[in-house]
Design a protein around this motif. Sequence first.
Motif, short mmCIF file in Angstrom:
data_model
loop_
_atom_site.label_atom_id
_atom_site.label_comp_id
_atom_site.label_asym_id
_atom_site.label_seq_id
_atom_site.Cartn_x
_atom_site.Cartn_y
_atom_site.Cartn_z
N ASP A 1 43.35 25.27 -16.02
CA ASP A 1 42.01 24.69 -15.82
C ASP A 1 41.17 25.57 -14.92
N ASN A 2 41.80 26.24 -13.96
CA ASN A 2 41.07 26.99 -12.94
C ASN A 2 41.50 28.45 -12.84
N VAL A 3 42.23 28.97 -13.83
CA VAL A 3 42.74 30.34 -13.77
C VAL A 3 42.46 31.07 -15.07
N TYR A 4 41.96 32.31 -14.94
CA TYR A 4 41.57 33.11 -16.08
C TYR A 4 42.18 34.50 -15.96
N ALA A 5 42.59 35.07 -17.10
CA ALA A 5 43.25 36.38 -17.13
C ALA A 5 42.35 37.40 -17.83
N ILE A 6 42.21 38.58 -17.22
CA ILE A 6 41.37 39.65 -17.75
C ILE A 6 42.11 40.97 -17.56
N GLY A 7 42.14 41.80 -18.60
CA GLY A 7 42.77 43.10 -18.45
C GLY A 7 43.40 43.58 -19.73
N ASN A 8 44.61 44.11 -19.64
CA ASN A 8 45.35 44.55 -20.82
C ASN A 8 46.80 44.10 -20.70
N THR A 9 47.61 44.44 -21.69
CA THR A 9 48.98 43.94 -21.71
C THR A 9 49.84 44.49 -20.58
N GLY A 10 49.37 45.58 -19.94
CA GLY A 10 50.14 46.16 -18.85
C GLY A 10 49.66 45.77 -17.47
N PRO B 1 45.45 19.70 -26.89
CA PRO B 1 45.23 19.03 -25.61
C PRO B 1 46.47 18.25 -25.17
N GLY B 2 46.89 18.50 -23.95
CA GLY B 2 48.08 17.83 -23.44
C GLY B 2 49.38 18.50 -23.81
N GLY B 3 49.32 19.56 -24.63
CA GLY B 3 50.53 20.26 -25.03
C GLY B 3 51.10 21.10 -23.90
N ALA B 4 52.30 21.63 -24.09
CA ALA B 4 52.97 22.41 -23.06
C ALA B 4 52.23 23.72 -22.80
N ASN B 5 52.09 24.05 -21.54
CA ASN B 5 51.52 25.33 -21.16
C ASN B 5 52.67 26.32 -20.97
N PRO B 6 52.70 27.42 -21.73
CA PRO B 6 53.85 28.33 -21.68
C PRO B 6 54.04 29.04 -20.35
N PHE B 7 53.03 29.03 -19.48
CA PHE B 7 53.19 29.65 -18.18
C PHE B 7 53.93 28.73 -17.20
N ILE B 8 54.04 27.46 -17.53
CA ILE B 8 54.80 26.52 -16.71
C ILE B 8 56.25 26.57 -17.16
N VAL B 9 57.09 27.20 -16.35
CA VAL B 9 58.48 27.43 -16.74
C VAL B 9 59.45 26.45 -16.09
N ASP C 1 46.64 53.13 -21.71
CA ASP C 1 46.58 52.93 -23.15
C ASP C 1 47.14 51.57 -23.58
N ASP C 2 47.58 50.76 -22.63
CA ASP C 2 48.08 49.44 -23.00
C ASP C 2 46.97 48.66 -23.71
N PRO C 3 47.30 47.94 -24.79
CA PRO C 3 46.26 47.24 -25.55
C PRO C 3 45.53 46.20 -24.71
N PRO C 4 44.22 46.08 -24.90
CA PRO C 4 43.47 45.06 -24.15
C PRO C 4 43.85 43.66 -24.60
N ILE C 5 43.70 42.71 -23.70
CA ILE C 5 43.90 41.31 -24.07
C ILE C 5 42.53 40.65 -24.21
N GLU C 6 42.49 39.60 -24.97
CA GLU C 6 41.29 38.79 -25.02
C GLU C 6 41.16 38.04 -23.69
N PHE D 1 53.87 38.07 -22.30
CA PHE D 1 52.52 37.66 -21.96
C PHE D 1 51.65 37.43 -23.19
N THR D 2 51.69 38.38 -24.13
CA THR D 2 50.86 38.23 -25.32
C THR D 2 51.31 37.04 -26.16
N GLY D 3 52.61 36.80 -26.20
CA GLY D 3 53.10 35.63 -26.92
C GLY D 3 52.63 34.34 -26.28
N ARG D 4 52.59 34.31 -24.96
CA ARG D 4 52.11 33.13 -24.25
C ARG D 4 50.63 32.89 -24.54
N LEU D 5 49.85 33.98 -24.55
CA LEU D 5 48.43 33.82 -24.86
C LEU D 5 48.23 33.26 -26.26
#
Length: 301
Positions: free
Chosen positions: A64-73, A267-275, A53-58, A255-259
């Motif tokens: 550039d080369n990585v894509y996420a598919i699924g839900n928040t869980g 363009p050129g801004g910080a990517n939140p997955f890069i910690v 029942d976790d909400p789906p993500i867009e 995760f949802t906040g990062r998305l």
Amino acid sequence: MRFPIALAAALAGSLCAQSQIQQHMDKARALAGTQWAPAYQFFCVDPRANSNDDPPIEPSKIFDNVYAIGNTGTVAYAITTSDGIILLDSLGANQVDSVLLPGMRKLGLDPAQVKLVVVTHGHADHFGGSPYFQDRGAHVAMSAQDWDFIATTKGPAPKRDIALAEGQTVGLGDVKITPVLTPGHTPGSMAFIFPVKSDGKTYIAAMFGSTMLTATRPTPEQFDQYLTAIAHFRAEAVKAGVEVEMQNHPLMDDFTGRLTQLQARKPGGANPFIVGRENYPAFLDVMAECLRAQIAKRAQQ
């Protein structure tokens, strides 16, 4: 006099246990800071399992080369390479037609280009979708221990294929994934270290793919094994210079906040997955300290 003495001893033991629990939680909170506050909240305060029942993500492009598919869980990641697509996990069998394939097509990815599915561990919400791709010519890679683990699985399961071994890379084209054995969640759970690209620059990412979601199901032996696995992977992540944090159960890293941040990113801004290399190990440290707190809580019960 024996009863008061015994009572006093029990009370002292309880107070000592409470102090130990609090020490681990305080250390975890300090390690977390603001960067990993969601991880502290999840692991130390309110752990829970993922749910259907976790909400789906867009469906989202996160590098550039990585894509996420699924839900928040639970999330599967598609990595494009010079020789086809790698899937990191494949969601459940009942999500292939409803989530995974539509998500890939929405992102402009051709499911027929999936040549390799790399599975973090032998639970059906991670390998369930892989038979679809295996039946169409893709290889499926999993640790030898978890190939054995799923051998008696009821329901759709891939046929035994590539057996991953720690330190032996697997991949396609220009992307190589380094597996690290992290048992505890399952006998052959693995974490992965691999390159991603953001604005054309290469960064080193890691996915600790066997996150212990609750502290109530495992045996004490599994707890000890899991803590050892976290420490082992931490050393490997530091050695590799990991600076990107990704999870297949992203319940603990905003995760949802990062998305949302990615959608607003210029363009050129910080990517939140890069910690950053200095921050990634703290994520694992928070996990370990919270697990120690949960172990102490369980011992007290």
